[in-house]
Design an enzyme around this catalytic site. Structure first.
Site, PDB file in Angstrom:
ATOM      1  N   SER A  17       5.673  92.220 -97.800  1.00 35.06           N
ATOM      2  CA  SER A  17       6.687  92.527 -96.779  1.00 35.06           C
ATOM      3  C   SER A  17       7.590  91.327 -96.513  1.00 35.06           C
ATOM      4  O   SER A  17       8.812  91.463 -96.386  1.00 35.06           O
ATOM      5  CB  SER A  17       6.002  92.912 -95.454  1.00 35.06           C
ATOM      6  OG  SER A  17       5.298  94.107 -95.600  1.00 35.06           O
ATOM      7  N   ASP A  58      -2.062  99.967 -94.777  1.00 38.56           N
ATOM      8  CA  ASP A  58      -2.158  99.784 -96.229  1.00 38.56           C
ATOM      9  C   ASP A  58      -3.586  99.491 -96.687  1.00 38.56           C
ATOM     10  O   ASP A  58      -3.875  99.509 -97.876  1.00 38.56           O
ATOM     11  CB  ASP A  58      -1.241  98.636 -96.672  1.00 38.56           C
ATOM     12  CG  ASP A  58       0.238  98.999 -96.523  1.00 38.56           C
ATOM     13  OD1 ASP A  58       0.541 100.200 -96.437  1.00 38.56           O
ATOM     14  OD2 ASP A  58       1.074  98.089 -96.480  1.00 38.56           O
TER      15      ASP A  58
HETATM   16  C1  S3P Z   1       6.072  97.861 -94.852  1.00 43.07           C
HETATM   17  C2  S3P Z   1       5.740  98.739 -93.857  1.00 43.07           C
HETATM   18  C3  S3P Z   1       4.685  99.766 -93.980  1.00 43.07           C
HETATM   19  C4  S3P Z   1       3.748  99.491 -95.158  1.00 43.07           C
HETATM   20  C5  S3P Z   1       4.504  99.091 -96.388  1.00 43.07           C
HETATM   21  C6  S3P Z   1       5.358  97.852 -96.145  1.00 43.07           C
HETATM   22  C7  S3P Z   1       7.163  96.895 -94.611  1.00 43.07           C
HETATM   23  O1  S3P Z   1       5.297 101.017 -94.178  1.00 43.07           O
HETATM   24  O2  S3P Z   1       2.961 100.618 -95.411  1.00 43.07           O
HETATM   25  O3  S3P Z   1       3.588  98.809 -97.447  1.00 43.07           O
HETATM   26  O4  S3P Z   1       7.311  95.944 -95.407  1.00 43.07           O
HETATM   27  O5  S3P Z   1       7.868  97.043 -93.620  1.00 43.07           O
HETATM   28  P1  S3P Z   1       5.831 101.907 -92.930  1.00 43.07           P
HETATM   29  O6  S3P Z   1       6.659 101.030 -92.137  1.00 43.07           O
HETATM   30  O7  S3P Z   1       6.568 103.043 -93.534  1.00 43.07           O
HETATM   31  O8  S3P Z   1       4.596 102.351 -92.229  1.00 43.07           O
END
Ligand code: S3P
Length: 436
Positions: free
Chosen positions: A25, A318
């Protein structure tokens, strides 16, 4: 091309110290912020996973100068006004974060662009981002009225909105914030359950002011970002696989160093502790807006089942595939609920986790919003599908540390989406001759 990997039953101790790759992220955001800011941004500890490479390639097509040298990345930009209109599509690969956050960025730009991803991205819901962006004035069109990729964005002037999040999603929140940065007025986002806050922290690191209090985020539009240096911590979502491996394998002890410990991401630590894991954390002193980091050590543990739901879910969304594997080794029942979001990840992770763990003999059933797992159960070998989903592939690979027979993972190369050196790390901590 054969894209499967066979892991021998590997019922041995796991020992050692690992430094997991950079946070996915934060790596994505470092490129996006660096491209939007004026000046030279340097990034250390960047994740060279396929998803983050997709983000780099999209910005290179927008004319941004990005140089990758190992895990160090330099982004030189004159700000968004200097981007060129791409004459090719922007390929977001398997990455939901790239697709959704770029929609927010491009919505307020002065260019036209088209976003396309792989077959998994084509199935993932985009309405959740398009809807608030359209309320801000964004011009986005796409398949099924803009619900799915391919999506075309004609950059335009945006106005701020006051938006209550219908689902806990950092991707949606971040897309709105990145659009809000370019809009006139103050963008307000209201979260019922707090999702990961890397965007808010990085906005501050790049010199913007953003106020967050009691689940309400406020951002004044028109603020300019200033280039800076970003240190990417190890990804706790990658660390989770080895935390669980050491907890369930016999006579094991693993230490993970320089792991990101942002409280919006540490649900896995809470779950391990609540299940009875022997875990030690050393947090390095941090400053307010930087991402907290530290080391986590874990030993083979006697575990018991628990209930996982509510506000905890966005803090470990995750990690649920690997938590499900953990629960197969815990005494009693583990209930995972309030996790319908799993159905719209890289694959439907409720179905994928339940089907694949069942093949190994797990006592697990799917529910509408999660799963119920009874343990402990001895897991056998088997041939598992990854569904092209990195986290399902790694869950299967970690099962081999306790399985009684070999485990074959089909479509295993998808693991490089978030953890390119996963198998090397598995070999490093294993004392098994077959893995070495
Ligand atoms: C992420 C947010 C999450 C996560 C994804 C990465 C991000 O998704 O599941 O692997 O980098 O903002 P959501 O925000 O859709 O829940």
């Amino acid at each position: 091309m054969k894209d499967s990997i066979k892991l021998q039953a590997n019922q041995v101790a796991l020992n050692g110290t690992l430094k997991v790759p950079g946070d996915k992220s934060i790596s994505h955001r470092s490129i996006m912020f660096g491209a939007m800011a004026k000046g030279k941004t340097t990034v250390d500890g960047f994740l060279l996973g396929d998803d983050c490479l997709s983000t780099i390639s999209c910005f290179q097509k927008l004319g941004v100068d990005i140089v990758v040298d190992g895990h160090e990345v330099t982004i030189t930009s004159d700000g968004m006004e200097s981007w060129k209109e791409p004459d090719e599509i922007l390929d977001t690969g398997n990455s939901g974060t790239t697709t959704r956050l770029m929609l927010g960025i491009l919505a307020g730009s002065n260019i036209h662009s088209v976003l396309v991803g792989d077959e998994s991205i084509a199935k993932r819901p985009m309405k959740r981002v398009i809807e608030p962006l359209r309320q801000m004035g964004a011009k986005i069109s796409g398949r099924s009225g803009g619900q799915f990729t391919p999506l075309a964005v004609q950059g335009t002037d945006l106005k701020a909105i006051d938006y209550t999040m219908p689902v806990a999603s950092a991707q949606v929140k971040s897309a709105i914030l990145l659009a809000g940065l370019q809009a006139t007025g103050v963008t307000i986002i209201r979260e019922k359950e707090v999702s990961r806050d890397h965007t808010e922290r990085m906005l501050r690191q790049f010199g913007a002011t953003v106020n967050c209090k009691d689940g309400v985020i406020q951002l004044q539009g028109g603020q300019k970002l200033a280039a800076t240096h970003v240190e990417v911590p190890g990804d706790i979502s990658s660390a989770a696989f080895f935390l669980v491996a050491a907890a369930i394998a016999k006579d094991s002890s693993i230490r993970l160093e320089k792991v990101g410990l942002n409280p919006t991401r540490t649900g896995i630590i809470d779950v391990l502790k609540n299940m009875g894991a022997q875990l030690e954390i050393e947090v390095e002193p941090d400053t307010e807006d930087k991402e907290p980091i530290g080391s986590v050590s874990i030993k083979t543990s006697e575990l018991h089942g628990i209930e996982i739901g509510g506000e905890l879910i966005p803090r470990l969304i995750d990690e649920i595939p690997i938590i499900a594997l953990l629960a197969t080794q815990a005494n009693g029942t583990t209930v995972i609920k309030d996790a319908e979001e799993l159905k719209v990840k890289e694959t439907d992770r409720i179905t994928a986790v339940v089907e694949e763990l069942k093949k190994l003999g797990a006592d697990i059933v799917a529910t509408d919003d999660g799963m119920i797992i009874n343990g402990p159960v001895t897991l056998t070998g088997g041939v598992l599908k990854s569904y092209g989903d990195h986290r399902i592939g790694m869950m299967g690979a970690i099962a081999s540390v306790i399985s009684t027979g070999p485990i074959e993972i089909e479509q295993a190369s998808c693991i490089s989406v978030s953890y390119p050196n996963f198998f090397e790390h598995l070999r490093n901590v294993s004392t098994s001759e077959t893995l070495r």
